[in-house]
Design a protein around this motif. Structure first.
Motif, mmCIF file in Angstrom:
data_model
loop_
_atom_site.group_PDB
_atom_site.id
_atom_site.type_symbol
_atom_site.label_atom_id
_atom_site.label_comp_id
_atom_site.label_asym_id
_atom_site.label_seq_id
_atom_site.Cartn_x
_atom_site.Cartn_y
_atom_site.Cartn_z
ATOM 1 N N VAL A 75 0.872 -1.164 0.000
ATOM 2 C CA VAL A 75 0.000 0.000 0.000
ATOM 3 C C VAL A 75 0.914 1.220 0.000
ATOM 4 N N ALA B 105 -7.148 2.322 -0.462
ATOM 5 C CA ALA B 105 -5.719 2.016 -0.367
ATOM 6 C C ALA B 105 -5.146 1.822 -1.762
ATOM 7 N N THR C 47 -2.044 0.983 -4.272
ATOM 8 C CA THR C 47 -0.888 0.097 -4.148
ATOM 9 C C THR C 47 0.087 0.346 -5.291
ATOM 10 N N GLY D 12 -4.309 -9.148 1.590
ATOM 11 C CA GLY D 12 -3.443 -8.314 2.403
ATOM 12 C C GLY D 12 -3.703 -8.673 3.836
ATOM 13 N N ALA E 84 -9.369 1.549 4.648
ATOM 14 C CA ALA E 84 -8.370 1.756 5.703
ATOM 15 C C ALA E 84 -8.983 1.450 7.061
ATOM 16 N N LEU F 183 -5.979 -1.040 6.992
ATOM 17 C CA LEU F 183 -4.875 -0.843 6.061
ATOM 18 C C LEU F 183 -4.175 0.491 6.282
ATOM 19 N N ASP G 119 1.697 -1.417 4.197
ATOM 20 C CA ASP G 119 1.184 -2.772 4.398
ATOM 21 C C ASP G 119 1.375 -3.620 3.144
ATOM 22 N N VAL H 230 0.525 -6.305 0.183
ATOM 23 C CA VAL H 230 -0.645 -6.680 -0.607
ATOM 24 C C VAL H 230 -0.174 -7.656 -1.665
#
Length: 183
Positions: free
Chosen positions: A96, A105, A107, A126, A165, A170, A174, A176
């Motif tokens: 993220v 989020a 990525t 995730g 989030a 998230l 983080d 994913v």
């Protein structure tokens, strides 16, 4: 301060790394230091460069001023390193990179990464576990999570009508991943 052309786009902003993502997305880029005060609003405030430098330079560029008139070529500029997603035949792993004001989020997994999985059904996984990859937000019920390739060409994890989030916990950084769904 910088004025840049990346692909068919102009960008004007501070030399603090904020333009990194846009500039790295285009091999065809030109970057200049904003030093020609003939294009600035006078007097230039010490604290309001958006009004006094960035907006006037943007207006001049959109009106046809030449980029190279803004100042000298920027040989170096600040870059915020963004990690690249990594992939193999069945999985793409990324992170993220940003949470927007809606709690979506973003990525570093691109549409190209999704396509390299051959268009096969995939799930985004995730911290919250499996999340379906969808074509639009309405493909899931209100309040349910989804993954979608958004208008910027990156994989976004969202919640239909809510905050990914908040619901999924998230945050930027983080992990994913996209994994081929096994039949």
């Amino acid at each position: 301060a910088l004025a840049c052309r990346a692909g068919n786009w102009f960008f004007v902003g501070p030399d603090n790394g904020v333009l990194s993502y846009a500039l790295s997305a285009h091999a065809d880029r030109r970057i200049y230091r904003l030093e020609n005060d003939a294009f600035f609003h006078a007097p230039v405030s010490r604290t309001f460069h958006g009004r006094d430098i960035f907006a006037p330079v943007s207006a001049h560029l959109s009106s046809g001023a030449a980029l190279d008139e803004m100042g000298p070529v920027a040989e170096e500029y600040a870059v915020i390193e963004q990690p690249d997603a990594v992939s193999d035949a069945a999985t793409v792993r990324g992170t993220v990179t940003y949470i927007d004001r809606f709690g979506n989020a973003f990525t570093n997994i691109t549409a190209g990464h999704v396509e390299r999985l051959g268009g096969a059904p995939v799930a985004a996984a995730g911290p919250a576990g499996g999340i379906p990859l969808c074509a639009c937000y309405a493909d899931v019920a209100r309040g349910d999570p989804l993954a979608i390739v958004n208008s910027t060409g990156c994989l976004e994890i969202a919640v239909n009508g809510g905050s990914a989030a908040r619901k999924l916990g998230l945050a930027a950084g983080d992990p994913v991943s996209l994994t081929l769904k096994r039949a």
